[in-house]
Design a protein around this motif. Structure first.
Motif, PDB file in Angstrom:
ATOM      1  N   CYS A  22       0.861  -1.174   0.000  1.00  0.00           N
ATOM      2  CA  CYS A  22       0.000   0.000   0.000  1.00  0.00           C
ATOM      3  C   CYS A  22       0.898   1.224   0.000  1.00  0.00           C
ATOM      4  O   CYS A  22       1.559   1.517   0.996  1.00  0.00           O
ATOM      5  N   LYS A  23       0.957   1.902  -1.131  1.00  0.00           N
ATOM      6  CA  LYS A  23       1.817   3.077  -1.264  1.00  0.00           C
ATOM      7  C   LYS A  23       1.011   4.314  -0.911  1.00  0.00           C
ATOM      8  O   LYS A  23      -0.065   4.547  -1.473  1.00  0.00           O
ATOM      9  N   VAL A  24       1.542   5.098   0.002  1.00  0.00           N
ATOM     10  CA  VAL A  24       0.837   6.260   0.543  1.00  0.00           C
ATOM     11  C   VAL A  24       1.448   7.536  -0.014  1.00  0.00           C
ATOM     12  O   VAL A  24       2.679   7.677  -0.066  1.00  0.00           O
ATOM     13  N   SER A  25       0.599   8.459  -0.400  1.00  0.00           N
ATOM     14  CA  SER A  25       1.085   9.763  -0.830  1.00  0.00           C
ATOM     15  C   SER A  25       0.115  10.846  -0.375  1.00  0.00           C
ATOM     16  O   SER A  25      -1.086  10.603  -0.226  1.00  0.00           O
ATOM     17  N   GLY A  26       0.658  12.036  -0.146  1.00  0.00           N
ATOM     18  CA  GLY A  26      -0.177  13.173   0.208  1.00  0.00           C
ATOM     19  C   GLY A  26      -0.717  13.179   1.621  1.00  0.00           C
ATOM     20  O   GLY A  26      -1.595  13.989   1.944  1.00  0.00           O
ATOM     21  N   ILE A  27      -0.235  12.299   2.472  1.00  0.00           N
ATOM     22  CA  ILE A  27      -0.711  12.225   3.866  1.00  0.00           C
ATOM     23  C   ILE A  27       0.495  12.394   4.780  1.00  0.00           C
ATOM     24  O   ILE A  27       1.512  11.737   4.589  1.00  0.00           O
ATOM     25  N   PHE A  28       0.331  13.262   5.769  1.00  0.00           N
ATOM     26  CA  PHE A  28       1.445  13.599   6.641  1.00  0.00           C
ATOM     27  C   PHE A  28       1.062  13.413   8.103  1.00  0.00           C
ATOM     28  O   PHE A  28      -0.095  13.165   8.420  1.00  0.00           O
ATOM     29  N   SER A  29       2.041  13.537   8.958  1.00  0.00           N
ATOM     30  CA  SER A  29       1.832  13.386  10.408  1.00  0.00           C
ATOM     31  C   SER A  29       1.036  12.119  10.704  1.00  0.00           C
ATOM     32  O   SER A  29       0.053  12.134  11.443  1.00  0.00           O
ATOM     33  N   ILE A  30       1.482  11.016  10.132  1.00  0.00           N
ATOM     34  CA  ILE A  30       0.778   9.744  10.270  1.00  0.00           C
ATOM     35  C   ILE A  30       0.931   9.206  11.691  1.00  0.00           C
ATOM     36  O   ILE A  30       2.036   9.118  12.213  1.00  0.00           O
ATOM     37  N   THR A  31      -0.175   8.887  12.335  1.00  0.00           N
ATOM     38  CA  THR A  31      -0.152   8.352  13.690  1.00  0.00           C
ATOM     39  C   THR A  31      -0.433   6.852  13.740  1.00  0.00           C
ATOM     40  O   THR A  31      -0.100   6.201  14.726  1.00  0.00           O
ATOM     41  N   ALA A  32      -1.059   6.329  12.703  1.00  0.00           N
ATOM     42  CA  ALA A  32      -1.321   4.890  12.656  1.00  0.00           C
ATOM     43  C   ALA A  32      -1.605   4.506  11.213  1.00  0.00           C
ATOM     44  O   ALA A  32      -2.050   5.337  10.416  1.00  0.00           O
ATOM     45  N   MET A  33      -1.338   3.261  10.906  1.00  0.00           N
ATOM     46  CA  MET A  33      -1.624   2.757   9.569  1.00  0.00           C
ATOM     47  C   MET A  33      -1.787   1.261   9.673  1.00  0.00           C
ATOM     48  O   MET A  33      -1.209   0.620  10.563  1.00  0.00           O
ATOM     49  N   GLY A  34      -2.570   0.705   8.775  1.00  0.00           N
ATOM     50  CA  GLY A  34      -2.775  -0.728   8.875  1.00  0.00           C
ATOM     51  C   GLY A  34      -3.709  -1.267   7.817  1.00  0.00           C
ATOM     52  O   GLY A  34      -3.956  -0.622   6.788  1.00  0.00           O
ATOM     53  N   TRP A  35      -4.218  -2.452   8.109  1.00  0.00           N
ATOM     54  CA  TRP A  35      -5.088  -3.177   7.189  1.00  0.00           C
ATOM     55  C   TRP A  35      -6.335  -3.634   7.936  1.00  0.00           C
ATOM     56  O   TRP A  35      -6.245  -4.084   9.086  1.00  0.00           O
ATOM     57  N   GLN A  36      -7.450  -3.522   7.253  1.00  0.00           N
ATOM     58  CA  GLN A  36      -8.688  -4.090   7.766  1.00  0.00           C
ATOM     59  C   GLN A  36      -9.292  -4.949   6.661  1.00  0.00           C
ATOM     60  O   GLN A  36      -8.904  -4.844   5.500  1.00  0.00           O
ATOM     61  N   ARG A  37     -10.211  -5.810   7.037  1.00  0.00           N
ATOM     62  CA  ARG A  37     -10.860  -6.655   6.034  1.00  0.00           C
ATOM     63  C   ARG A  37     -12.340  -6.756   6.315  1.00  0.00           C
ATOM     64  O   ARG A  37     -12.794  -6.559   7.449  1.00  0.00           O
ATOM     65  N   GLN A  38     -13.066  -7.080   5.257  1.00  0.00           N
ATOM     66  CA  GLN A  38     -14.518  -7.112   5.358  1.00  0.00           C
ATOM     67  C   GLN A  38     -15.057  -8.223   4.477  1.00  0.00           C
ATOM     68  O   GLN A  38     -14.634  -8.392   3.326  1.00  0.00           O
ATOM     69  N   THR A  39     -16.009  -8.981   5.033  1.00  0.00           N
ATOM     70  CA  THR A  39     -16.730  -9.987   4.260  1.00  0.00           C
ATOM     71  C   THR A  39     -18.174  -9.511   4.092  1.00  0.00           C
ATOM     72  O   THR A  39     -18.650  -8.672   4.860  1.00  0.00           O
ATOM     73  N   PRO A  40     -18.882 -10.034   3.097  1.00  0.00           N
ATOM     74  CA  PRO A  40     -20.247  -9.569   2.835  1.00  0.00           C
ATOM     75  C   PRO A  40     -21.144  -9.670   4.067  1.00  0.00           C
ATOM     76  O   PRO A  40     -21.178 -10.703   4.729  1.00  0.00           O
ATOM     77  N   GLY A  41     -21.837  -8.597   4.359  1.00  0.00           N
ATOM     78  CA  GLY A  41     -22.764  -8.571   5.479  1.00  0.00           C
ATOM     79  C   GLY A  41     -22.130  -8.377   6.831  1.00  0.00           C
ATOM     80  O   GLY A  41     -22.829  -8.372   7.847  1.00  0.00           O
ATOM     81  N   GLN A  42     -20.809  -8.248   6.852  1.00  0.00           N
ATOM     82  CA  GLN A  42     -20.107  -8.099   8.121  1.00  0.00           C
ATOM     83  C   GLN A  42     -19.452  -6.728   8.219  1.00  0.00           C
ATOM     84  O   GLN A  42     -19.228  -6.059   7.220  1.00  0.00           O
ATOM     85  N   GLU A  43     -19.130  -6.325   9.443  1.00  0.00           N
ATOM     86  CA  GLU A  43     -18.396  -5.083   9.638  1.00  0.00           C
ATOM     87  C   GLU A  43     -16.937  -5.262   9.232  1.00  0.00           C
ATOM     88  O   GLU A  43     -16.410  -6.369   9.210  1.00  0.00           O
ATOM     89  N   ARG A  44     -16.317  -4.144   8.939  1.00  0.00           N
ATOM     90  CA  ARG A  44     -14.895  -4.155   8.645  1.00  0.00           C
ATOM     91  C   ARG A  44     -14.134  -4.360   9.962  1.00  0.00           C
ATOM     92  O   ARG A  44     -14.425  -3.702  10.958  1.00  0.00           O
ATOM     93  N   ASN A  45     -13.171  -5.275   9.948  1.00  0.00           N
ATOM     94  CA  ASN A  45     -12.419  -5.607  11.157  1.00  0.00           C
ATOM     95  C   ASN A  45     -10.925  -5.412  10.948  1.00  0.00           C
ATOM     96  O   ASN A  45     -10.401  -5.671   9.863  1.00  0.00           O
ATOM     97  N   ALA A  46     -10.277  -4.999  12.019  1.00  0.00           N
ATOM     98  CA  ALA A  46      -8.838  -4.793  11.968  1.00  0.00           C
ATOM     99  C   ALA A  46      -8.118  -6.125  11.807  1.00  0.00           C
ATOM    100  O   ALA A  46      -8.499  -7.134  12.417  1.00  0.00           O
ATOM    101  N   VAL A  47      -7.077  -6.099  10.999  1.00  0.00           N
ATOM    102  CA  VAL A  47      -6.249  -7.282  10.763  1.00  0.00           C
ATOM    103  C   VAL A  47      -4.866  -7.078  11.384  1.00  0.00           C
ATOM    104  O   VAL A  47      -4.400  -7.883  12.174  1.00  0.00           O
ATOM    105  N   ALA A  48      -4.226  -5.980  10.990  1.00  0.00           N
ATOM    106  CA  ALA A  48      -2.895  -5.665  11.491  1.00  0.00           C
ATOM    107  C   ALA A  48      -2.697  -4.165  11.371  1.00  0.00           C
ATOM    108  O   ALA A  48      -3.192  -3.559  10.415  1.00  0.00           O
ATOM    109  N   TRP A  49      -1.959  -3.597  12.315  1.00  0.00           N
ATOM    110  CA  TRP A  49      -1.749  -2.152  12.256  1.00  0.00           C
ATOM    111  C   TRP A  49      -0.462  -1.770  12.984  1.00  0.00           C
ATOM    112  O   TRP A  49       0.064  -2.524  13.806  1.00  0.00           O
ATOM    113  N   LEU A  50       0.033  -0.613  12.621  1.00  0.00           N
ATOM    114  CA  LEU A  50       1.257  -0.058  13.193  1.00  0.00           C
ATOM    115  C   LEU A  50       0.920   1.217  13.951  1.00  0.00           C
ATOM    116  O   LEU A  50       0.167   2.056  13.456  1.00  0.00           O
TER     117      LEU A  50
END
Length: 119
Positions: A22-50
């Protein structure tokens, strides 16, 4: 302008591996970043984050199998996924908490990419 460019997902056999970027551009002062995932009919859930720069955190379901990392020199975050299981099938989204000149502080998301793990 904030932009998160995700690599493509795909179809993987159970037990296989896949790496996202995931290449990031145009965003500064980053305090957290990560990945979430979602399956049909479900909420988006955290997978991994920094947080705090490079402190990794993982959902219990992926501990020991997934690894999150980033390369600050090229503003790119990675998610290495090993020993994939059918229950990992989902749309995966990268996100960043940071600041942009246009909209200020906020959460910024990639477009999402589908991963399907066949049994």
């Amino acid at each position: 302008q904030a932009h998160l460019e995700e690599s493509e997902g795909g179809l993987v056999q159970s037990g296989g591996s896949l790496t996202f970027s995931c290449k990031v551009s145009g965003i500064f002062s980053i305090t957290a970043m990560g990945w979430q995932r979602q399956t049909p009919g479900q909420e988006r859930n955290a997978v991994a984050w920094l947080t705090g720069g490079d402190t990794p955190h993982y959902a219990d379901s992926v501990k020991g199998r997934f690894t999150i990392s980033r390369d600050t020199s090229i503003q790119t975050m990675y998610l290495q996924m090993n020993n994939l299981k059918p229950e990992d099938t989902a749309v995966y989204y990268c996100y960043v908490k940071g600041w942009t000149e246009m909209t200020g502080d906020g959460d910024y998301w990639g477009r999402g990419t589908q991963v399907t793990v066949s049994s």
